[in-house]
Design an enzyme around this catalytic site. Structure first.
Site, PDB file in Angstrom:
ATOM      1  N   LEU A 175       6.641   3.184   1.391  1.00 37.38           N
ATOM      2  CA  LEU A 175       7.567   2.053   1.501  1.00 37.38           C
ATOM      3  C   LEU A 175       8.691   2.325   2.505  1.00 37.38           C
ATOM      4  CD1 LEU A 175       7.954   0.959  -2.246  1.00 37.38           C
ATOM      5  CD2 LEU A 175       6.248   0.252  -0.541  1.00 37.38           C
ATOM      6  N   HIS A 176       9.117   1.238   3.140  1.00 36.75           N
ATOM      7  CA  HIS A 176      10.244   1.280   4.079  1.00 36.75           C
ATOM      8  C   HIS A 176      11.092   0.037   3.823  1.00 36.75           C
ATOM      9  CE1 HIS A 176       7.917  -1.715   6.214  1.00 36.75           C
ATOM     10  NE2 HIS A 176       6.909  -0.857   6.349  1.00 36.75           N
ATOM     11  N   HIS A 210       9.435  -3.413   3.246  1.00 37.91           N
ATOM     12  CA  HIS A 210       8.903  -3.666   1.906  1.00 37.91           C
ATOM     13  C   HIS A 210      10.061  -4.001   0.942  1.00 37.91           C
ATOM     14  CE1 HIS A 210       5.675  -0.730   3.353  1.00 37.91           C
ATOM     15  NE2 HIS A 210       4.965  -1.782   3.015  1.00 37.91           N
ATOM     16  N   ASP A 234       8.598   9.102  -3.621  1.00 35.53           N
ATOM     17  CA  ASP A 234       9.658   8.503  -2.807  1.00 35.53           C
ATOM     18  C   ASP A 234       9.634   6.973  -2.945  1.00 35.53           C
ATOM     19  OD1 ASP A 234      11.692   8.603  -0.640  1.00 35.53           O
ATOM     20  OD2 ASP A 234      10.137   7.490   0.431  1.00 35.53           O
ATOM     21  N   ASP A 235       8.434   6.396  -2.991  1.00 35.58           N
ATOM     22  CA  ASP A 235       8.305   4.931  -3.141  1.00 35.58           C
ATOM     23  C   ASP A 235       8.982   4.469  -4.434  1.00 35.58           C
ATOM     24  OD1 ASP A 235       6.755   4.984  -0.867  1.00 35.58           O
ATOM     25  OD2 ASP A 235       4.851   4.660  -1.910  1.00 35.58           O
ATOM     26  N   MET A 290       0.843  -1.198   0.000  1.00 35.56           N
ATOM     27  CA  MET A 290       0.000   0.000   0.000  1.00 35.56           C
ATOM     28  C   MET A 290       0.882   1.253   0.000  1.00 35.56           C
ATOM     29  SD  MET A 290      -3.418  -0.939   2.029  1.00 35.56           S
ATOM     30  CE  MET A 290      -2.814  -0.769   3.683  1.00 35.56           C
ATOM     31  N   MET A 332       8.965  -2.300  11.651  1.00 41.96           N
ATOM     32  CA  MET A 332       8.801  -1.237  10.649  1.00 41.96           C
ATOM     33  C   MET A 332       7.367  -1.274  10.132  1.00 41.96           C
ATOM     34  SD  MET A 332      12.256  -1.307   8.451  1.00 41.96           S
ATOM     35  CE  MET A 332      13.827  -1.044   9.258  1.00 41.96           C
ATOM     36  N   SER A 333       6.800  -0.084   9.938  1.00 41.98           N
ATOM     37  CA  SER A 333       5.428   0.014   9.443  1.00 41.98           C
ATOM     38  C   SER A 333       5.240   1.377   8.802  1.00 41.98           C
ATOM     39  CB  SER A 333       4.451  -0.136  10.618  1.00 41.98           C
ATOM     40  OG  SER A 333       3.165   0.313  10.230  1.00 41.98           O
ATOM     41  N   SER A 334       4.430   1.416   7.753  1.00 37.82           N
ATOM     42  CA  SER A 334       4.126   2.701   7.115  1.00 37.82           C
ATOM     43  C   SER A 334       3.478   3.640   8.124  1.00 37.82           C
ATOM     44  CB  SER A 334       3.167   2.481   5.946  1.00 37.82           C
ATOM     45  OG  SER A 334       3.714   1.541   5.057  1.00 37.82           O
ATOM     46  N   ARG A 335       2.758   3.058   9.081  1.00 33.71           N
ATOM     47  CA  ARG A 335       2.049   3.885  10.054  1.00 33.71           C
ATOM     48  C   ARG A 335       2.990   4.556  11.049  1.00 33.71           C
ATOM     49  NH1 ARG A 335      -2.203  -0.048   9.197  1.00 33.71           N
ATOM     50  NH2 ARG A 335      -4.167   1.065   8.876  1.00 33.71           N
ATOM     51  N   GLN A 381      12.702   4.492  -4.199  1.00 32.90           N
ATOM     52  CA  GLN A 381      13.226   3.337  -3.446  1.00 32.90           C
ATOM     53  C   GLN A 381      13.188   2.070  -4.287  1.00 32.90           C
ATOM     54  OE1 GLN A 381      12.185   2.633   0.713  1.00 32.90           O
ATOM     55  NE2 GLN A 381      11.012   4.526   0.676  1.00 32.90           N
ATOM     56  N   LYS A 440       5.009  -9.711   9.376  1.00 35.58           N
ATOM     57  CA  LYS A 440       4.491  -8.578  10.174  1.00 35.58           C
ATOM     58  C   LYS A 440       2.962  -8.654  10.246  1.00 35.58           C
ATOM     59  CE  LYS A 440       4.071  -4.141  11.526  1.00 35.58           C
ATOM     60  NZ  LYS A 440       2.776  -3.796  11.029  1.00 35.58           N
ATOM     61  N   ASP A 441       2.337  -9.013   9.106  1.00 35.09           N
ATOM     62  CA  ASP A 441       0.872  -9.156   9.050  1.00 35.09           C
ATOM     63  C   ASP A 441       0.575 -10.655   9.021  1.00 35.09           C
ATOM     64  OD1 ASP A 441      -0.058  -6.197   8.466  1.00 35.09           O
ATOM     65  OD2 ASP A 441       1.701  -6.594   7.236  1.00 35.09           O
TER      66      ASP A 441
HETATM   67  P1  AMP Z   1       1.521  -2.941   3.476  1.00 34.34           P
HETATM   68  O1  AMP Z   1       2.071  -1.923   2.527  1.00 34.34           O
HETATM   69  O2  AMP Z   1       1.558  -2.512   4.890  1.00 34.34           O
HETATM   70  O3  AMP Z   1       0.207  -3.483   3.027  1.00 34.34           O
HETATM   71  O4  AMP Z   1       2.524  -4.167   3.416  1.00 34.34           O
HETATM   72  C1  AMP Z   1       2.884  -4.775   2.219  1.00 34.34           C
HETATM   73  C2  AMP Z   1       3.671  -6.023   2.519  1.00 34.34           C
HETATM   74  O5  AMP Z   1       4.841  -5.676   3.248  1.00 34.34           O
HETATM   75  C3  AMP Z   1       2.890  -7.013   3.386  1.00 34.34           C
HETATM   76  O6  AMP Z   1       3.158  -8.341   2.932  1.00 34.34           O
HETATM   77  C4  AMP Z   1       3.459  -6.755   4.756  1.00 34.34           C
HETATM   78  O7  AMP Z   1       3.354  -7.871   5.619  1.00 34.34           O
HETATM   79  C5  AMP Z   1       4.904  -6.465   4.419  1.00 34.34           C
HETATM   80  N1  AMP Z   1       5.548  -5.723   5.498  1.00 34.34           N
HETATM   81  C6  AMP Z   1       5.080  -4.608   6.117  1.00 34.34           C
HETATM   82  N2  AMP Z   1       5.922  -4.239   7.107  1.00 34.34           N
HETATM   83  C7  AMP Z   1       6.926  -5.157   7.135  1.00 34.34           C
HETATM   84  C8  AMP Z   1       8.089  -5.342   7.941  1.00 34.34           C
HETATM   85  N3  AMP Z   1       8.394  -4.521   8.939  1.00 34.34           N
HETATM   86  N4  AMP Z   1       8.904  -6.396   7.670  1.00 34.34           N
HETATM   87  C9  AMP Z   1       8.591  -7.256   6.657  1.00 34.34           C
HETATM   88  N5  AMP Z   1       7.510  -7.135   5.853  1.00 34.34           N
HETATM   89  C10 AMP Z   1       6.685  -6.104   6.084  1.00 34.34           C
END
Ligand code: AMP
Length: 287
Positions: free
Chosen positions: A31-32, A35, A75-76, A28, A183-186, A79, A148-149
């Protein structure tokens, strides 16, 4: 890196690839490094890597959360270019993704009931529909998802992926900041103070690992009593608003009992810190 804003141009491009394995990383955006680790795993294991960036409205049960979700496309893309990603798919509207698609109701066989399913009604149906739709568009050989999820990874592996023959789901470990916060986008929405508070989440999970290992040396552990003692620890940190803390069997996602194999015990948490919802999970046993 090729960047496609429409589904038709992406599909034309993918159709021209002959006898290539395609790796897929759905995201979504915002990115970090977590991702990018998924992208790197895909680059290592497949010929072409497609990363999608799409904030899917149908998996948000809270419109405010959807509105506030960070969007940082330029930025995404930088990366992804730096990582050597082959293709970015950046549909700019839900219509671009869903045109011609009929929404399905998935039977998750109960895996959607606990934890996230209970606290985010409709989330998993929305998630599974977008993942199904994206798999159908990209037709990947392998798709990469983060632990993470964890509940999402389980649902995708056990329920969605089997509907696509020849597709393998590759689980990838959670990347953490130096202080172990997942790590999280949030995380970018956390104030400096909330960011400090958030760093206590992995410490509390590691504290539970330590407690389990220590008590387990001397006695058989009753999981319900153990969970209660961990919940007491959380009560000492009212700045972490706990939504749930669960210790579950990581294959069934059902609450752990004394019969759950120890190496399948996993702790799951969702909480609000400074108005930002964060989730994390860790095994209960280390090493
Ligand atoms: P999202 O953009 O949050 O929907 O995440 C996209 C994908 O990146 C999902 O498969 C997440 O589980 C994975 N992801 C998110 N954060 C992390 C993290 N810190 N380490 C590894 N995978 C992650």
């Amino acid at each position: 890196m090729e960047v496609f804003f429409t589904t038709a141009t992406l599909q034309n491009y993918l159709n021209s690839l002959k006898n290539k394995t395609v790796g897929f990383v759905p995201t979504m955006g915002a990115l970090h490094a977590g991702h990018i680790a998924l992208v790197n795993a895909s680059l290592a294991e497949t010929d072409f890597t497609v990363c999608s960036i799409f904030v899917n409205p149908t998996q948000f049960n809270n419109t405010d959360d959807f509105a506030k979700y960070p969007r940082t496309t330029d930025d995404d893309l930088e990366q992804l270019r730096d990582a050597g990603c082959t293709v970015a798919y950046v549909p700019e509207t839900p219509e671009e993704v869903y045109a011609g698609y009929v929404t399905q109701t998935f039977d998750f066989k109960g895996l959607d009931q606990p934890m996230e399913g209970q606290h985010r009604p409709g989330h998993f149906q929305g998630m599974a529909n977008v993942v199904y739709r994206l798999f159908d568009i990209v037709k990947p050989t392998k798709a990469f998802f983060g632990e993470k999820d964890y509940q999402q990874l389980t649902l995708v592996t056990q329920i969605v992926a089997p509907l696509f023959s020849g597709l393998t789901i590759v689980p990838c470990p959670t990347l953490r900041e130096a202080d172990k916060l997942a790590m999280s986008s949030r995380n970018r929405r956390l104030s400096p103070e909330a960011r400090q508070t958030a760093s206590k989440i992995p410490l509390l999970l590691q504290g539970a690992q330590f407690a389990y290992a220590t008590i387990g040396q001397f006695a058989e552990i009753d999981m319900a009593i153990f969970k209660k003692s961990i919940l007491k620890d959380f009560e000492r940190h009212p700045d972490i608003e706990l939504e749930y803390y669960e210790i579950a069997d990581e294959t069934t996602l059902l609450p752990a009992t004394s019969n759950t194999p120890k190496n399948q015990l996993r702790q799951f948490i969702a909480c609000n810190v400074g108005g930002v919802r964060l989730i994390d999970n860790m095994p209960l046993i280390t090493g």
